[in-house]
Each structure stands twice: as structure tokens, then as C-alpha cells.
Scaffold this motif. Structure first.
Motif, PDB file in Angstrom:
ATOM      1  N   UNK A 112      36.094  43.436  29.218  1.00  0.00           N
ATOM      2  CA  UNK A 112      36.917  43.928  30.061  1.00  0.00           C
ATOM      3  C   UNK A 112      37.288  42.841  31.014  1.00  0.00           C
ATOM      4  N   UNK A 113      38.507  42.871  31.202  1.00  0.00           N
ATOM      5  CA  UNK A 113      39.004  41.816  32.462  1.00  0.00           C
ATOM      6  C   UNK A 113      40.123  42.825  32.929  1.00  0.00           C
ATOM      7  N   UNK A 114      40.412  42.233  34.298  1.00  0.00           N
ATOM      8  CA  UNK A 114      41.458  43.006  34.760  1.00  0.00           C
ATOM      9  C   UNK A 114      42.419  41.843  35.728  1.00  0.00           C
ATOM     10  N   UNK A 115      43.767  42.400  35.893  1.00  0.00           N
ATOM     11  CA  UNK A 115      44.591  41.585  36.574  1.00  0.00           C
ATOM     12  C   UNK A 115      45.246  42.258  37.825  1.00  0.00           C
ATOM     13  N   UNK A 131      37.170  38.299  35.140  1.00  0.00           N
ATOM     14  CA  UNK A 131      36.327  39.154  34.286  1.00  0.00           C
ATOM     15  C   UNK A 131      35.660  40.180  34.943  1.00  0.00           C
ATOM     16  N   UNK A 132      35.429  41.289  34.334  1.00  0.00           N
ATOM     17  CA  UNK A 132      34.852  42.529  35.013  1.00  0.00           C
ATOM     18  C   UNK A 132      33.471  42.766  34.089  1.00  0.00           C
ATOM     19  N   UNK A 133      33.439  42.851  32.899  1.00  0.00           N
ATOM     20  CA  UNK A 133      32.281  42.983  32.221  1.00  0.00           C
ATOM     21  C   UNK A 133      32.282  42.550  30.766  1.00  0.00           C
ATOM     22  N   UNK A 134      31.091  42.394  30.200  1.00  0.00           N
ATOM     23  CA  UNK A 134      31.084  42.042  28.715  1.00  0.00           C
ATOM     24  C   UNK A 134      29.857  42.897  28.316  1.00  0.00           C
ATOM     25  N   UNK A 183      24.624  43.284  28.195  1.00  0.00           N
ATOM     26  CA  UNK A 183      25.648  43.517  29.038  1.00  0.00           C
ATOM     27  C   UNK A 183      25.522  42.624  30.445  1.00  0.00           C
ATOM     28  N   UNK A 184      26.780  42.266  30.859  1.00  0.00           N
ATOM     29  CA  UNK A 184      26.856  41.593  32.118  1.00  0.00           C
ATOM     30  C   UNK A 184      28.221  42.256  33.111  1.00  0.00           C
TER      31      UNK A 184
END
Length: 120
Positions: free
Chosen positions: A36-39, A47-50, A58-59
Motif C-alpha cells: 500500500x502506498x499513499x499520496x 510507501x506505507x506497508x508491504x 511485512x514491513x
């Protein structure tokens, strides 16, 4: 080809929670790491999480650690983002992404995005 469709965005008060979902097409979902990314307006996409293909790794970005949780259901071809203790600075368009290598994020596919607005 993988198509990603996000859902679950909306308006929530600060301190509240939302759960985003990202449904993927195709039979190779488990072979992709997902993120998940956000703008936010006027800012670059971040980057938010993977999560790895198996879900075992997870990160998280420091700004969301302890508040957000990523998970996936490979049987349903879906990845989730549980967002708790939301802050006004979490307001952004949230994008789902698929990439082949969990350790090297080079995006193969993007979703169309879903708006999350956190009011004070």
C-alpha cells in the motif's frame, strides 16, 4: 496481467478506523508481494506497508507502525489494510500495488486508488 481494485476508503474522524481492501484478478496472486502506498495533495506518493507473497513478512513505514496492519488472503486474491488510530495526516489517496520481489520494490501493477479523509 493483474488488475487491482481498491475499496473501503471514506471519511472518518481522527482516532477512528478504516479497513481497505484490494481485490486482484489473475491466478498468480500469491506469487506477488503486495503493498500500500499513499499520496496526499501536493506531495509525492509514499510507501506505507508491504507484505510478501506468503504473508510471512511485512514491513511498515515508521509513520504508521503500531497503527496500521497489512494482511492478505491468497484464497480470495485480496490484500487488506487495517488502519487504526487515524490521524489527519493520514488523509491521502491510498493505492494498492503488486510487485515481484518483496525485497526490491519495483511496482508491476497499480490500483486506481481510494480516498481516505480523516477529519479533526
Amino acid at each position: 496481467q493483474v488488475q487491482l481494485v481498491e475499496s473501503g476508503g471514506g471519511l472518518v474522524q481522527a482516532g477512528g478506523s478504516l479497513r481497505l481492501s484490494c481485490a486482484a484478478s489473475g491466478r498468480t496472486f500469491s506469487s506477488y508481494a503486495m503493498g500500500w502506498f499513499r499520496q496526499a495533495p501536493g506531495k509525492e506518493r509514499e510507501f506505507v506497508t508491504a507484505i510478501s507473497g506468503s504473508g510471512g513478512n511485512t514491513n511498515y513505514a515508521d509513520s504508521v507502525k503500531g497503527r496500521f496492519a497489512i494482511s492478505r488472503d491468497n484464497a480470495k486474491n485480496t490484500v487488506y489494510l487495517q488502519m487504526n488510530s487515524l490521524k489527519t495526516e493520514d488523509t491521502a489517496v491510498y493505492y494498492c500495488a503488486a510487485f515481484s520481489d518483496y525485497d526490491v520494490i519495483v511496482i508491476d501493477y497499480w490500483g486506481q486508488g481510494t480516498q481516505v479523509t480523516v477529519s479533526s
